[in-house]
Design a protein around this motif. Structure first.
Motif, mmCIF file in Angstrom:
data_model
loop_
_atom_site.group_PDB
_atom_site.id
_atom_site.type_symbol
_atom_site.label_atom_id
_atom_site.label_comp_id
_atom_site.label_asym_id
_atom_site.label_seq_id
_atom_site.Cartn_x
_atom_site.Cartn_y
_atom_site.Cartn_z
ATOM 1 N N THR A 199 -24.284 12.532 68.479
ATOM 2 C CA THR A 199 -25.426 12.982 69.278
ATOM 3 C C THR A 199 -25.347 12.494 70.719
ATOM 4 O OG1 THR A 199 -26.697 11.045 68.543
ATOM 5 C CG2 THR A 199 -26.939 13.082 67.260
ATOM 6 N N LYS A 208 -22.932 15.109 72.128
ATOM 7 C CA LYS A 208 -23.425 16.416 71.684
ATOM 8 C C LYS A 208 -22.281 17.283 71.167
ATOM 9 C CE LYS A 208 -27.760 17.077 74.154
ATOM 10 N NZ LYS A 208 -28.559 18.012 74.958
ATOM 11 N N LYS A 234 -28.253 22.695 71.966
ATOM 12 C CA LYS A 234 -29.287 22.540 70.955
ATOM 13 C C LYS A 234 -28.590 22.576 69.593
ATOM 14 C CE LYS A 234 -33.183 22.918 73.511
ATOM 15 N NZ LYS A 234 -32.572 22.926 74.850
ATOM 16 N N GLU A 291 -38.779 19.048 65.048
ATOM 17 C CA GLU A 291 -37.956 18.219 65.911
ATOM 18 C C GLU A 291 -37.636 16.903 65.210
ATOM 19 O OE1 GLU A 291 -40.040 19.511 70.145
ATOM 20 O OE2 GLU A 291 -40.945 17.964 68.882
ATOM 21 N N ASN A 329 -36.129 12.828 65.783
ATOM 22 C CA ASN A 329 -36.403 11.815 66.805
ATOM 23 C C ASN A 329 -35.371 11.808 67.913
ATOM 24 O OD1 ASN A 329 -34.566 10.770 64.757
ATOM 25 N ND2 ASN A 329 -34.649 8.825 65.880
ATOM 26 N N VAL A 330 -34.291 12.601 67.761
ATOM 27 C CA VAL A 330 -33.241 12.674 68.766
ATOM 28 C C VAL A 330 -33.421 13.955 69.578
ATOM 29 C CG1 VAL A 330 -30.749 12.871 69.148
ATOM 30 C CG2 VAL A 330 -31.626 11.307 67.409
ATOM 31 N N PRO A 331 -33.428 13.869 70.909
ATOM 32 C CA PRO A 331 -33.627 15.068 71.725
ATOM 33 C C PRO A 331 -32.607 16.159 71.417
ATOM 34 C CG PRO A 331 -33.795 13.087 73.070
ATOM 35 C CD PRO A 331 -33.299 12.645 71.726
ATOM 36 N N ASP A 332 -33.102 17.405 71.405
ATOM 37 C CA ASP A 332 -32.281 18.615 71.227
ATOM 38 C C ASP A 332 -31.693 18.747 69.828
ATOM 39 O OD1 ASP A 332 -32.668 19.435 73.891
ATOM 40 O OD2 ASP A 332 -31.025 18.146 74.571
ATOM 41 N N TYR A 344 -32.781 19.454 65.861
ATOM 42 C CA TYR A 344 -33.872 19.972 65.041
ATOM 43 C C TYR A 344 -33.405 20.080 63.592
ATOM 44 C CZ TYR A 344 -35.157 21.341 69.770
ATOM 45 O OH TYR A 344 -35.424 21.317 71.119
#
Length: 812
Positions: A86, A89, A103, A265, A267-270, A272
């Motif tokens: 993550t 990414k 995403k 969502e 807890n990690v941005p982007d 899901y």
């Protein structure tokens, strides 16, 4: 540049989310889907149908490879994600391929739980989760004879039934005291077990497995009590676990599943999550409908829709896809201490309903044997409809109440669910029909997924199509396999082309079988009788066996003789004659029937004409789809509670309408007071005498599907009763589907519509004139007398030397 959207998981949840995203904003993302299996996206719900060989693997593929190409989706198949970073990414697959994302959607689904016991890794031990699992089970069924399914839950029972249908001897081993204990209470669970035992399945309840025996392959099981069981195949179906191994040590929060909020969502941005791998408000869902609801919310979130409705959790239901064992379960049926209940149990017919209530609202549902009300209860539960103003019987049987969904889908609110398997609402179906120009159930399924799983909602989908499109709708199914035309389409062509024989219908309408079949021949013959009563000559060979022989055929090939006793009345002379005939012809059983007549059962075919002649009584036509009988009480002449001459009225009604063909048997009850000793409230046409006249009820059914008749009107005279009965009969004849009782007919036509027609004096007059014309044209003759007076018919149909080749089956 499009944003890069990567979906880990090519299953139902992940792909459905992508479909929803494309529908909202097709140009926003460059999509990559990473899948573990070698197949494109398929309907996992239908695996039990593949195992039962009702469909093929190809038929359960919902998104073929062309779909990915058409939507510019990169599919990395048969190459599961192995590493997730993550920070950078990126996702790296088993083959070493690395994909970057902007995403990420985690939709890995779940893994089957396998018992950690000795022998669990032996060949011949499989799960029931994928196409490959199903293929392995089918291959085993071709080579071996005995199978054990560990787990008496929904999927385990479907696996057991599928293997049995492939010729295997199947035993279900279950740890609990009754089947499907998380969805059913003890009564329903044991009803289900009894039903499946009659179908040939075996059960070992309250048995814990400690070891799987065998060396090179499974040979048996050993249990906690020291007993054992031989087997060639073991299917483990004892639950699933969210697939979370990929996200461990990535910083993504997990408990039982990947933790998500109301917008899916993590807890990690982007990043899901959607589907069986996620945990929302403490719940991991293992059914499809909640996953699709999640997918819609996530699609709204990822396409930045206005007014996004957060995911609030789902109310789930369960329906079993096993022949002969209909059950439905929804909501809370296990943690029920302190809840109120409404319960109905018909042990003779194995029908059971139990509704759990909290503060006068439905919170749990268990149905067995009769699941037609499942959608109504489910929508009442989901909407929180209070039932405090309703009687218990209304909750269990009423077609609708206080705005809740009823039996008629046209009355439902747009947000109520039609297809529970796929979570598709009435409004979504209607919008798809209007916006996409859909005209068939299959097209609706392709666009919305409604009706593509268990298929029990296809009737409601067809109703919505017909309401929207009228004559432009494509028939869901024909009246039989010989044609794709339904009843209304056949009748339209009969009138338009002036077709007056079954042969003409089959030729003009391109029947696949030019001779028709046992299902369509009697139906078309009836429709012709209604359309052209003066021109169509009734075709005896098109009738079912009971109607051709004018007697009910029994399971041993013998027949019953039931003479007419109008209004349930008889005379000493008739009783003596029946006794003489029964004694002379050694009739093994004399019985008073449920319709207040005396039946002679076990009559030889060759004795029928002589018995009819010696009885010198009319045929009650207790064997046909006709106006049957009028059941009466003794009325005011003999009963101190009676308000009217019910026997006299019953006789008049029978004299007026006997020998009239109808779509199905048609029964009448005349009660002299509201105590209704003859059960007028469950008759096709019921009359209850009151002080000021007669209450008329229509659409009741006291048979396998109990339906309470509805009040049509109150009239003052016997003549008005007969007037309404005649108009009602003819309207039923003109619009009913052959084989359809008045209860489902009234439901299909709409009670308010039927009431409006019958209360209109001019329409009632027109219907009566049409009925009188039909009666005059056909000539209402006693069929027994016709046979008695025709030596040719007696010789041709009833002698042992000239046996008629008759179709099996008949009307009961």
């Amino acid at each position: 540049m499009k944003e890069r959207l990567v979906v880990i998981g090519n299953g139902m949840a992940g792909v459905r989310t992508v479909e929803e995203i494309i529908a909202r904003d097709p140009d926003r993302y460059q999509v990559t889907i990473i899948g573990k299996e070698e197949y494109p996206n398929y309907n996992r719900i239908m695996l039990s149908n593949v195992l039962q060989k009702q469909v093929t693997v190809a038929e359960i593929i919902t998104n073929p490879l062309d779909w990915y190409t058409e939507n510019q989706i990169e599919l990395i198949n048969h190459d599961p994600a192995q590493v997730l970073d993550t920070t950078t990414k990126t996702v790296t697959t088993l083959s070493g391929k690395t994909i970057s994302y902007d995403k990420l959607i985690l939709a890995m689904g779940s893994n089957p739980f396998m018992l950690p016991i000795p022998g669990g890794d032996l060949p011949g031990v499989v799960a029931f989760r994928t196409i490959d699992d199903t293929t392995a089970m089918l291959e085993a069924a071709e080579k071996y004879t005995k199978a054990v399914v560990i787990g008496g839950g929904l999927l385990g029972l479907e696996a057991a039934k599928g293997l049995q249908e492939q010729g295997m001897e199947v035993t279900v081993v279950h740890l609990a005291e009754w089947l499907m204990e998380t969805q059913l209470d003890e009564t329903a669970g044991k009803l289900l077990q009894a039903e499946l035992e009659e179908q040939g399945l075996h059960f070992l309840m309250a048995h814990g497995t400690t070891e799987i025996l065998g060396e090179d392959r499974v040979t048996g099981l050993k249990f906690q009590d020291g007993s054992s069981l031989d087997t060639d195949l073991v299917v483990m179906s004892i639950g699933i676990r969210p697939a979370v191994a990929l996200v461990r040590d990535t910083g993504i929060a997990i408990n039982r599943g990947i933790l998500v909020n109301d917008y899916l969502e993590t807890n990690v941005p982007d990043v899901y999550g959607v589907g069986e791998c996620v945990e929302h408000r403490g719940t991991c869902y293992g059914l499809v409908a909640p996953l699709f609801e999640q997918g819609k919310v996530l699609a709204d979130r990822l396409t930045h829709q206005a007014d996004i409705k957060p995911y609030q959790g789902s109310t789930t239901f369960t329906s079993l896809k096993v022949s002969g064992a209909d059950l439905y379960s929804a909501g809370n049926v296990t943690n029920t201490e302190g809840l109120d209940t409404i319960e109905a149990f018909d042990s003779a017919n194995r029908k059971y309903k139990k509704i759990f209530l909290e503060e006068d609202k439905i919170v749990g549902i268990v149905l067995y044997g009769d699941t037609d009300e499942g959608s109504r209860y489910y929508n009442m539960m989901k909407k929180g409809t209070p039932i405090d103003d309703l009687q218990a019987i209304s909750v269990l049987t009423a077609p609708g109440c206080d705005g809740a969904a009823g039996g008629d889908v046209l009355e439902w609110e747009d947000d109520e669910i039609v297809c529970g398997c796929n979570g598709v609402s009435k409004g979504e179906i209607l919008r798809a029909i209007r916006e996409k120009g859909l005209s068939s159930v299959a097209e609706v399924g392709k666009v919305t997924k409604a009706g593509t799983s268990c298929g029990k909602c296809k009737g409601e989908i067809q109703t919505l199509l017909e309401a929207e499109l009228g004559d432009a709708v494509t028939a869901a199914t024909g009246i039989c396999g010989c044609t794709d035309l339904n009843r209304d389409q056949v009748m339209t062509q009969i009138y338009a082309k002036h077709l007056t024989s079954t042969k003409a219908v089959f030729e003009a309408l391109d029947w696949r079988n030019p001779e028709g079949c046992p299902k369509c021949r009697p139906a078309v013959n009836f429709y012709l009788n209604v359309a052209w009563p003066a021109e169509h000559e009734d075709e005896r060979t098109a009738r079912v066996v009971n109607e051709r022989m004018h007697a009910n055929i029994q399971k041993d090939g013998k027949f019953s003789v039931i003479p007419r006793m109008r209004g349930g009345q008889t005379t000493p002379q008739q009783l003596m004659q029946i006794a003489k005939v029964a004694e002379k012809y050694h009739v093994p059983l004399l019985k008073v029937t449920g319709s207040q007549r005396i039946g002679l059962y076990g009559v030889n075919k060759e004795d029928l004409p002589a018995i009819w002649e010696e009885l010198d009584m009319l045929a009650a036509q207790a064997y046909g789809k006709v106006f049957r009988s009028v059941k009466t009480c003794v009325g005011k002449t003999f009963c101190r509670f009676g308000t009217q001459d019910t026997m006299g009225l019953g006789v008049k009604i029978e004299e007026a309408f006997e020998y009239i063909d109808t779509p199905h048997k048609f029964k009448v009850g005349v009660s002299g007071c509201p105590r209704s000793c003859v059960e007028s409230a469950v008759k096709d046409f019921g009359i209850i005498g009151v002080d000021n006249g007669y209450q008329i009820y229509i659409g009741g059914n006291g048979g396998t599907e109990l339906v309470e008749a509805q009040l049509l009107t109150t009239v003052a005279t016997e003549e008005e009763v007969i007037d309404y009965c005649g108009a009602y009969l003819q309207y039923y004849r003109e619009t009913g589907i052959y084989g359809e009782r008045t209860a489902p007919w009234v439901n299909r036509m709409g009670f308010d519509n039927v009431k409006t027609v019958l209360l209109d004096e001019n329409k009632r007059k027109d219907l009566w004139e049409a009925l009188r014309f039909a009666m005059a044209a056909k000539g209402r003759r006693d069929p027994w007398g016709e046979i008695v007076n025709s030596p040719d018919l007696r010789e041709k149909m009833y002698t042992l030397d000239n046996r008629e080749k008759v179709m099996t089956g008949g009307s009961h």
